[in-house]
Design an enzyme around this catalytic site. Structure first.
Site, PDB file in Angstrom:
ATOM      1  N   ASN A 230      -7.389  25.986 -22.077  1.00  0.00           N
ATOM      2  CA  ASN A 230      -8.641  25.894 -22.832  1.00  0.00           C
ATOM      3  C   ASN A 230      -9.145  24.451 -22.807  1.00  0.00           C
ATOM      4  O   ASN A 230      -8.386  23.518 -22.562  1.00  0.00           O
ATOM      5  CB  ASN A 230      -8.416  26.355 -24.278  1.00  0.00           C
ATOM      6  N   ASP A 266      -1.702  28.828 -32.281  1.00  0.00           N
ATOM      7  CA  ASP A 266      -2.302  27.793 -33.130  1.00  0.00           C
ATOM      8  C   ASP A 266      -3.585  27.306 -32.467  1.00  0.00           C
ATOM      9  O   ASP A 266      -3.554  26.637 -31.430  1.00  0.00           O
ATOM     10  CB  ASP A 266      -1.335  26.628 -33.324  1.00  0.00           C
ATOM     11  N   LEU A 267      -4.711  27.629 -33.032  1.00  0.00           N
ATOM     12  CA  LEU A 267      -6.013  27.366 -32.431  1.00  0.00           C
ATOM     13  C   LEU A 267      -6.196  25.893 -32.077  1.00  0.00           C
ATOM     14  O   LEU A 267      -6.071  25.008 -32.937  1.00  0.00           O
ATOM     15  CB  LEU A 267      -7.123  27.811 -33.390  1.00  0.00           C
ATOM     16  N   ASP A 268      -6.480  25.640 -30.793  1.00  0.00           N
ATOM     17  CA  ASP A 268      -6.775  24.295 -30.281  1.00  0.00           C
ATOM     18  C   ASP A 268      -5.644  23.301 -30.502  1.00  0.00           C
ATOM     19  O   ASP A 268      -5.871  22.092 -30.556  1.00  0.00           O
ATOM     20  CB  ASP A 268      -8.072  23.743 -30.914  1.00  0.00           C
ATOM     21  N   GLU A 269      -4.404  23.797 -30.643  1.00  0.00           N
ATOM     22  CA  GLU A 269      -3.281  22.899 -30.882  1.00  0.00           C
ATOM     23  C   GLU A 269      -2.152  23.110 -29.875  1.00  0.00           C
ATOM     24  O   GLU A 269      -1.018  22.711 -30.120  1.00  0.00           O
ATOM     25  CB  GLU A 269      -2.760  23.082 -32.309  1.00  0.00           C
TER      26      GLU A 269
END
Length: 323
Positions: A230, A266-269
Site C-alpha cells: 500500500n 493494522d491500518l497503514d502500520e
C-alpha cells in the site's frame, strides 16, 4: 515469506564422498550435463532466505552452493543482532551445476530444513504476477504502468481492479484486463470475495494498492500477508481523514512524505518498505503540496514494487530488510 513447498527427502553422503564425485559419474550429473547441452545459456536463480544467526552460517550457505557447483554472481546479507536473525539474498547460475535443477531444489530443501531456514528460490527469468487496485486517482498507476512497459518492472501486470470506472481506458490502452467492482456498504463482503477470487484466478503473486481508497478486511489482510503493498502520505497519524494536504498547509509543515508498506490488519502500520520526503516552505500552496505529494507517492510505490518483484525484501519482525 512462505516456506518452500519442495520435497526434503534426499540421500545423505559423506563429505569425502561429495568431494570425490565427478559430476559425470552420477545420474544427476548426467542429467545436468544433458540439460546444459540442450540449453547452452546459463540459467540464473534468485535465493532469499532468513534463518537463526550463528557462527559460520554464511560459510555454511555459500559452501553448500559451492559444493553443488552454483556459481554465485551477487550476494548481500544482513545479520540482525537484536533479532538474532541472518538474512541473505544470493543470485547464482548453473554453469557448473553438479546435479539437475530438480535434484538441486530437493537437496536444498533438506539443507534448509536442517538450518531452520525460511527461503524462496526461483528462476531469475520467472516473472511475478501483479494485480493492481486503484480508486479515482491514477498517478501511482500511471508510473507503475510506465515502468512495466519500459521493462524496468520485471513482472506481469495481469489486471487492474477498481471501484470506479475512470481508469478503464488506461487499462485498455495498455492491453490489461480491467475489472469494475463497485462498493456497496451492504455488499462489501461479496465484493471482497470477488476480489480474492480474481487474485487466485490470475495466480497472483502481489496485490498493489495504488491509491485504492477502501479498507481491506482483517481476513483478506491475513490471506495476503507479505503479498500486498500500500502507499499513503506520510502525514499520518497527524492529519487523518479528508483533505490532509489542507490540514498540513494550515499547520505549516516543512516536509511532505510518502510511505510504501506491506498491508496488515493494522491500518497503514505494516512493515515499511520505502519512504520519500520533499522539503516545502511557507510559499508552497495546497495545490503545490498535492502535486509534490502525488509525485513522491508514485515514486515510493514504484520502488517498493520493484524491490518486491526482485526478491530484495525480507520481513524481519515489524521491520523490513532490503538487500
Amino acid at each position: 515469506m512462505p516456506n518452500s513447498s519442495m520435497d526434503s527427502g534426499i540421500k545423505s553422503i559423506s563429505k569425502d564422498e561429495v568431494t570425490s564425485l565427478n559430476p559425470a559419474d552420477t545420474a544427476d550429473g548426467v542429467v545436468a550435463e544433458k540439460e546444459r547441452s540442450q540449453n547452452p545459456a546459463n540459467k540464473s536463480y534468485l535465493l532469499k532466505l532468513t534463518c537463526p544467526d550463528d557462527l559460520g552460517v554464511m560459510a555454511k550457505i555459500t559452501g553448500h552452493l559451492y559444493q553443488h557447483g552454483a556459481f554465485i554472481i551477487n550476494a548481500r546479507h544482513f545479520a540482525d543482532p537484536e533479532q538474532q536473525r541472518f538474512n541473505m539474498r544470493i543470485e547464482f547460475d548453473d554453469r557448473q551445476f553438479s546435479l539437475s535443477q530438480q535434484a538441486f531444489e530437493q537437496e536444498f530443501a533438506g539443507f534448509a530444513a536442517a538450518m531452520n531456514m525460511t527461503y524462496q528460490l526461483r528462476c531469475a527469468l520467472s516473472r511475478p504476477k501483479i494485480i493492481i487496485m486503484v480508486s479515482r486517482e491514477d498517478h501511482c498507476l500511471n508510473l507503475l504502468l510506465n515502468k512495466w512497459q519500459s521493462g524496468v518492472l520485471k513482472a506481469d501486470i495481469c489486471a487492474i481492479i477498481s471501484n470506479h470506472q475512470n481508469t478503464r481506458k488506461l487499462a485498455e490502452f495498455y492491453g490489461i484486463d480491467f475489472h469494475y467492482l463497485p462498493i456497496d456498504k451492504n455488499y462489501k463482503a461479496q465484493q471482497e470475495a470477488k476480489l480474492w477470487q480474481l487474485f487466485c484466478e490470475y495466480d497472483g503473486d502481489l496485490l498493489v494498492l495504488a491509491r485504492y481508497m477502501q479498507i481491506l478486511s482483517d481476513d483478506l489482510c491475513t490471506k495476503l500477508q507479505g503479498r500486498a503493498i500500500n502507499i499513503h502520505h506520510s502525514f499520518l497519524p497527524g492529519f487523518k481523514g479528508a483533505k490532509p494536504y489542507q490540514q498540513a498547509y494550515d499547520r505549516g509543515v516543512k516536509i511532505i512524505g510518502a510511505t510504501a508498506h506491506y498491508v496488515t490488519e493494522d491500518l497503514d502500520e505494516g512493515p515499511i518498505i520505502v519512504q520519500e520526503v520533499k522539503a516545502v516552505d511557507h510559499a508552497t500552496t495546497v495545490k503545490d503540496m498535492i502535486e509534490i505529494g502525488h509525485d513522491i507517492e508514485a515514486t515510493a510505490l514504484a520502488r517498493a514494487v520493484r524491490w518486491h518483484v526482485e526478491d530484495r525484501i525480507l520481513l524481519n519482525g515489524q521491520r523490513t530488510v532490503i538487500l
